[in-house]
Enzyme design. Structure first.
Site, PDB file in Angstrom:
ATOM      1  N   HIS A  61       0.739  -1.003  -0.123  1.00 39.27           N
ATOM      2  CA  HIS A  61      -0.069   0.024  -0.064  1.00 39.27           C
ATOM      3  C   HIS A  61       0.937   1.245  -0.089  1.00 39.27           C
ATOM      4  O   HIS A  61       0.612   2.254  -0.906  1.00 39.27           O
ATOM      5  CB  HIS A  61      -0.969  -0.032   1.253  1.00 39.27           C
ATOM      6  CG  HIS A  61      -1.767   1.070   1.177  1.00 39.27           C
ATOM      7  ND1 HIS A  61      -3.025   1.195   2.046  1.00 39.27           N
ATOM      8  CD2 HIS A  61      -1.917   2.168   0.227  1.00 39.27           C
ATOM      9  CE1 HIS A  61      -3.495   2.510   1.875  1.00 39.27           C
ATOM     10  NE2 HIS A  61      -3.080   2.931   0.852  1.00 39.27           N
ATOM     11  N   PHE A 112      -1.831   5.658  -8.833  1.00 35.59           N
ATOM     12  CA  PHE A 112      -1.909   5.281  -7.506  1.00 35.59           C
ATOM     13  C   PHE A 112      -0.549   5.592  -6.909  1.00 35.59           C
ATOM     14  O   PHE A 112      -0.035   6.268  -5.863  1.00 35.59           O
ATOM     15  CB  PHE A 112      -2.376   3.803  -7.224  1.00 35.59           C
ATOM     16  CG  PHE A 112      -1.985   3.110  -5.871  1.00 35.59           C
ATOM     17  CD1 PHE A 112      -2.285   4.036  -4.696  1.00 35.59           C
ATOM     18  CD2 PHE A 112      -1.640   2.040  -5.583  1.00 35.59           C
ATOM     19  CE1 PHE A 112      -2.234   3.565  -3.494  1.00 35.59           C
ATOM     20  CE2 PHE A 112      -1.653   1.435  -4.578  1.00 35.59           C
ATOM     21  CZ  PHE A 112      -1.665   2.380  -3.188  1.00 35.59           C
ATOM     22  N   HIS A 115       0.161   9.296  -6.579  1.00 35.30           N
ATOM     23  CA  HIS A 115      -0.459   9.719  -5.240  1.00 35.30           C
ATOM     24  C   HIS A 115       0.316   9.284  -4.051  1.00 35.30           C
ATOM     25  O   HIS A 115       0.719  10.213  -3.326  1.00 35.30           O
ATOM     26  CB  HIS A 115      -1.973   8.898  -4.982  1.00 35.30           C
ATOM     27  CG  HIS A 115      -2.371   9.002  -3.569  1.00 35.30           C
ATOM     28  ND1 HIS A 115      -3.140  10.226  -3.212  1.00 35.30           N
ATOM     29  CD2 HIS A 115      -2.371   8.314  -2.421  1.00 35.30           C
ATOM     30  CE1 HIS A 115      -3.445   9.970  -1.833  1.00 35.30           C
ATOM     31  NE2 HIS A 115      -3.023   8.811  -1.471  1.00 35.30           N
ATOM     32  N   GLU A 116       0.678   8.088  -4.055  1.00 32.99           N
ATOM     33  CA  GLU A 116       1.808   7.842  -3.093  1.00 32.99           C
ATOM     34  C   GLU A 116       3.062   8.744  -2.939  1.00 32.99           C
ATOM     35  O   GLU A 116       3.363   8.996  -2.049  1.00 32.99           O
ATOM     36  CB  GLU A 116       2.200   6.176  -2.956  1.00 32.99           C
ATOM     37  CG  GLU A 116       1.022   5.433  -2.824  1.00 32.99           C
ATOM     38  CD  GLU A 116       0.492   5.491  -1.504  1.00 32.99           C
ATOM     39  OE1 GLU A 116       1.237   5.554  -0.339  1.00 32.99           O
ATOM     40  OE2 GLU A 116      -0.552   5.864  -1.092  1.00 32.99           O
ATOM     41  N   LYS A 119       2.101  12.462  -1.946  1.00 30.41           N
ATOM     42  CA  LYS A 119       1.578  12.644  -0.560  1.00 30.41           C
ATOM     43  C   LYS A 119       2.743  12.077   0.523  1.00 30.41           C
ATOM     44  O   LYS A 119       2.720  12.696   1.555  1.00 30.41           O
ATOM     45  CB  LYS A 119       0.272  11.722  -0.176  1.00 30.41           C
ATOM     46  CG  LYS A 119      -0.288  11.724   1.048  1.00 30.41           C
ATOM     47  CD  LYS A 119      -1.679  11.155   1.254  1.00 30.41           C
ATOM     48  CE  LYS A 119      -2.483  11.291   2.618  1.00 30.41           C
ATOM     49  NZ  LYS A 119      -3.453  10.588   2.621  1.00 30.41           N
ATOM     50  N   HIS A 120       3.393  11.160  -0.055  1.00 32.04           N
ATOM     51  CA  HIS A 120       4.239  10.321   1.146  1.00 32.04           C
ATOM     52  C   HIS A 120       5.862  10.610   0.683  1.00 32.04           C
ATOM     53  O   HIS A 120       6.615  11.074   1.429  1.00 32.04           O
ATOM     54  CB  HIS A 120       3.903   8.907   1.364  1.00 32.04           C
ATOM     55  CG  HIS A 120       2.697   8.831   2.030  1.00 32.04           C
ATOM     56  ND1 HIS A 120       2.338   9.143   3.394  1.00 32.04           N
ATOM     57  CD2 HIS A 120       1.556   8.360   1.467  1.00 32.04           C
ATOM     58  CE1 HIS A 120       0.862   8.829   3.458  1.00 32.04           C
ATOM     59  NE2 HIS A 120       0.273   8.402   2.358  1.00 32.04           N
TER      60      HIS A 120
END
Length: 225
Positions: A61, A112, A115-116, A119-120
């Site tokens: 994830h 995806f 996004h990861e 964001k991170h």
């Protein structure tokens, strides 16, 4: 074979704090592996499989920077967007081990990953550039085969219920470190294993004991693949 749910008791609610990083730094990472059957077997989501097909293992994830005060930096540098070309040599493996299961024409694994990263990943770019960030997550996944660890302890994805302590002890025995377990609920209201969190050093290379404590509870079911 059709995924059913890996069922465990709801252990904790991890709340992410909105955080603007003035200096890109972090104390450690959470590496989070997800059981796809538990994502797909709920009332709240539809589930689609991509070119790599239906997975038969835990998937990634994310690799999430974290602070020892239990806060989470997010969206640290929107001026450094995800660039798929920078991970082109990793794409085949990412599609298999870090896919999205969201449906829709606008949904893709690359979206995806973007996004990861945004964001991170941008909150650790002082240590890991884009390629190194995704490579680090893949390397940890290679080192930590959760499904094999659980099977070696006699815990199978067979729809039976298992004690939370037994699952945690199996993962600790297989990795040397205590995991944090997150659960969700399937469409029938059963509590199921959703995600396993392990902690990794600030370089994103080695597992460590988690420096923070998260809320947990105590009991679980493990679904069939």
């Amino acid at each position: 074979m059709q995924f059913k749910s890996l069922v465990f008791l709801h252990l904790f609610s991890l709340q992410c704090l909105s955080y603007i990083c003035l200096v890109q730094s972090h104390d450690f990472f959470f590496v989070v592996q997800m059981w796809p059957g538990s994502y797909c077997d709920t009332k709240r989501v539809s589930c689609c499989y991509r070119a790599a097909g239906k997975p038969t293992d835990f998937t990634i994830h994310g690799l999430w920077p974290h602070f020892n005060n239990n806060s989470i930096p997010q969206d640290c540098n929107r001026k450094n967007p995800f660039n798929k070309a920078k991970v082109s040599d990793l794409t085949t493996k990412l599609e298999k081990t870090w896919p999205t299961f969201k449906c829709g024409r606008k949904s893709s694994s690359a979206k995806f990953w973007s996004h990861e990263w945004t964001k991170h990943g941008t909150c650790s770019e002082d240590v890991l550039d884009q390629h190194a960030y995704f490579k680090a997550a893949l390397n940890i996944k290679d080192k930590v085969n959760l499904l094999e660890i659980l099977k070696n302890a006699g815990i199978q994805p067979d729809g039976k219920f298992y004690k939370l302590d037994d699952i945690k002890e199996a993962i600790k025995a297989g990795t040397g470190y205590n995991p944090v377990i997150e659960c969700n609920t399937d469409a029938s209201g059963n509590i199921q294993l959703y995600q396993v969190y392990l902690c990794v050093d600030s370089a994103g290379s080695s597992l460590i004991e988690c420096p923070v404590t998260l809320k947990r509870d105590t009991s679980i079911e493990l679904p069939m693949l």
